[in-house]
Design a protein around this motif. Sequence first.
Motif, PDB file in Angstrom:
ATOM      1  N   ASP A  53       0.863  -1.179   0.000  1.00 26.02           N
ATOM      2  CA  ASP A  53       0.000   0.000   0.000  1.00 26.02           C
ATOM      3  C   ASP A  53       0.902   1.232   0.000  1.00 26.02           C
ATOM      4  N   SER A 329     -10.579   0.714   5.133  1.00 27.54           N
ATOM      5  CA  SER A 329      -9.669   1.673   4.514  1.00 27.54           C
ATOM      6  C   SER A 329     -10.414   2.684   3.657  1.00 27.54           C
ATOM      7  N   GLU A 381      -9.548   5.342   5.807  1.00 31.92           N
ATOM      8  CA  GLU A 381      -8.272   5.363   6.524  1.00 31.92           C
ATOM      9  C   GLU A 381      -8.381   5.124   8.030  1.00 31.92           C
ATOM     10  N   HIS A 433      -9.887   6.202  -5.405  1.00 29.75           N
ATOM     11  CA  HIS A 433      -8.759   7.020  -5.848  1.00 29.75           C
ATOM     12  C   HIS A 433      -9.006   7.690  -7.195  1.00 29.75           C
TER      13      HIS A 433
HETATM   14  C1  LIG Z   1      -4.606  15.301   1.323  1.00 25.54           C
HETATM   15  C2  LIG Z   1      -5.522  14.130   1.513  1.00 25.54           C
HETATM   16  N1  LIG Z   1      -6.664  14.058   0.812  1.00 25.54           N
HETATM   17  C3  LIG Z   1      -7.463  12.988   0.950  1.00 25.54           C
HETATM   18  C4  LIG Z   1      -7.159  11.973   1.809  1.00 25.54           C
HETATM   19  C5  LIG Z   1      -8.108  10.826   2.003  1.00 25.54           C
HETATM   20  N2  LIG Z   1      -7.661   9.517   1.558  1.00 25.54           N
HETATM   21  C6  LIG Z   1      -6.537   9.251   0.876  1.00 25.54           C
HETATM   22  S1  LIG Z   1      -6.329   7.580   0.580  1.00 25.54           S
HETATM   23  C7  LIG Z   1      -7.813   7.228   1.315  1.00 25.54           C
HETATM   24  C8  LIG Z   1      -8.371   5.838   1.392  1.00 25.54           C
HETATM   25  C9  LIG Z   1      -7.473   4.720   1.792  1.00 25.54           C
HETATM   26  O1  LIG Z   1      -6.296   4.575   1.030  1.00 25.54           O
HETATM   27  P1  LIG Z   1      -6.028   3.359   0.049  1.00 25.54           P
HETATM   28  O2  LIG Z   1      -4.688   3.557  -0.573  1.00 25.54           O
HETATM   29  O3  LIG Z   1      -7.195   3.186  -0.885  1.00 25.54           O
HETATM   30  O4  LIG Z   1      -5.958   2.179   1.046  1.00 25.54           O
HETATM   31  P2  LIG Z   1      -6.386   0.691   0.701  1.00 25.54           P
HETATM   32  O5  LIG Z   1      -7.849   0.739   0.419  1.00 25.54           O
HETATM   33  O6  LIG Z   1      -5.587   0.306  -0.503  1.00 25.54           O
HETATM   34  O7  LIG Z   1      -6.036  -0.048   1.951  1.00 25.54           O
HETATM   35  C10 LIG Z   1      -8.409   8.376   1.809  1.00 25.54           C
HETATM   36  C11 LIG Z   1      -9.699   8.405   2.545  1.00 25.54           C
HETATM   37  C12 LIG Z   1      -5.957  12.119   2.539  1.00 25.54           C
HETATM   38  N3  LIG Z   1      -5.547  11.192   3.407  1.00 25.54           N
HETATM   39  N4  LIG Z   1      -5.172  13.193   2.383  1.00 25.54           N
END
Ligand SMILES: Cc1ncc(C[n+]2csc(CCOP(=O)(O)OP(=O)(O)O)c2C)c(N)n1
Length: 437
Positions: A53, A329, A381, A433
């Motif tokens: 990730d 997430s 997150e 994303h």
């Molecule tokens: C500046 C900023 N804008 C928006 C976000 C919100 N954000 C970024 S990634 C994400 C979701 C989770 O990340 P991901 O890489 O999709 O994790 P995975 O599902 O692969 O575990 C969120 C809510 C942030 N953290 N920072």
Amino acid sequence: MQRLRDLTEAELLARVLPVYGGLPADPRAVPVGPGDDAAVLAAPSGSVVATTDGMVAVRDWRDEWSTGYDVGVKLAAQNLADVAAMGARPTGLLVSLVADPATPVEWAVDLARGLAATAAEAGAPVVGGDVSSAPEGVLVVTATALGDLDGRAPVLRSGARPGDVVAVCGSLGRSGAGLALLLGGAAPPGARGAGGPGEAGGAGGPGEVGGAGASGGRGGVGEADGPGGDGGPGGVGGADGPGGVGGADGPGGDGGPGGAGETGAYGGPDGAGGPGVVGGSGGAGRPRGEQASGEPGEALVRYHLAPRPPWEAGPVAARAGAHALVDVSDGLVTDVGRVARASGVVVDLDGTVLRERFAAGDIADALGPDEALRQVLAGGEEHSLVGCFPAGTDLGSLAGQAWVVIGTVGDIGTDGPRVTVDGAVPDAPGWDHFAGS
Ligand SMILES: Cc1ncc(C[n+]2csc(CCOP(=O)(O)OP(=O)(O)O)c2C)c(N)n1
Ligand SMILES: Nc1ncnc2c1ncn2[C@@H]1O[C@H](COP(=O)(O)OP(=O)(O)O)[C@@H](O)[C@H]1O
Ligand SMILES: [Mg+2]
């Protein structure tokens, strides 16, 4: 300020690798660590759980909000949560840094500190990685986490069955709420004023006597041709953190306070102030102290910047017989929806529990009850674990982990797999994303 372009790769690694510290005492766990072409890890179960990730500056964090240390903590945490969501125990991390050569060396070292502290907490050493240069302004960090199932079967998204209870270990909505507050203009904890516009808000210095886990301070938020930002607090665990570096094209910012010498992601606000590295008049931004700890919503912002999801709960849930596990997430409804589709079930969430146990309190105080519930349902997150357990599982007995029942699994009937809240499909789109960006 020393930047990556001032070092060779070998010099950068010589700064970063010691931060990751030692390998496990038992040489059988990691026979070969960083330094060779690849690491070698034991796989006691005969299989390896593997996940990766990444995070991208500006898109996934902002330097005005996050220190390198925060980014390291979050990067490790989100990868560890994915290992946990398989029911596995993390055994090691690999880290890739793809960075604009103008990136401060201290940022890269601070990233390593955050990663190292979190990896140590999880018992999963950093065993290797990669460094590459990137075009101007680009900074991408990626981790790969490895894990072991200790002889158990992996807990898949596809294992939920009608009649299961759905429970969550960890919080909901806090990271999303913290992000909403930051986007709404809240200052990050430890920030010491933006100091007005400045070309490059300075990076705060590290704790001088940092030891393991020292955290660099938060830089000011400079933009163009003005006074630089103030230095942030010195590092965690570091006494006498020096202050920040002022903006390049204007007078320097003030030195931040020293580190608090305590554990955790942040130094306290009351450390001894260090001198500004680049002198000059202080920034003319927000008054000092405005972001003192205890600010409403500060815990939410902290969780967003440096989450501590309960990765230990994954193997515990697996041993307790969890049928399915996932980490949150992209949003509760989105991620539970993945379980519902993979398992061919409907998951009905209990709106009352979500409101009263998760949205109420500081999220609702900061955002109001409606937006708080929206964050609980759709905020990303969080990296808490959601499990589907056989009815009758004694969740209270799961060692040291607080699981809260938030719903039930039912038969899809004719409507197909879905997530409902009190029987109705909610409008709670999670993070994506690409769509809409
Ligand atoms: C500046 C900023 N804008 C928006 C976000 C919100 N954000 C970024 S990634 C994400 C979701 C989770 O990340 P991901 O890489 O999709 O994790 P995975 O599902 O692969 O575990 C969120 C809510 C942030 N953290 N920072
Ligand atoms: N570029 C890619 N190439 C191969 N597999 C991928 C890629 N991106 C994601 N995946 C896989 O797709 C699945 C969903 O990814 P993601 O939503 O990021 O998972 P999670 O939310 O658990 O981190 C995962 O099994 C992941 O390993
Ligand atoms: Mg995702």
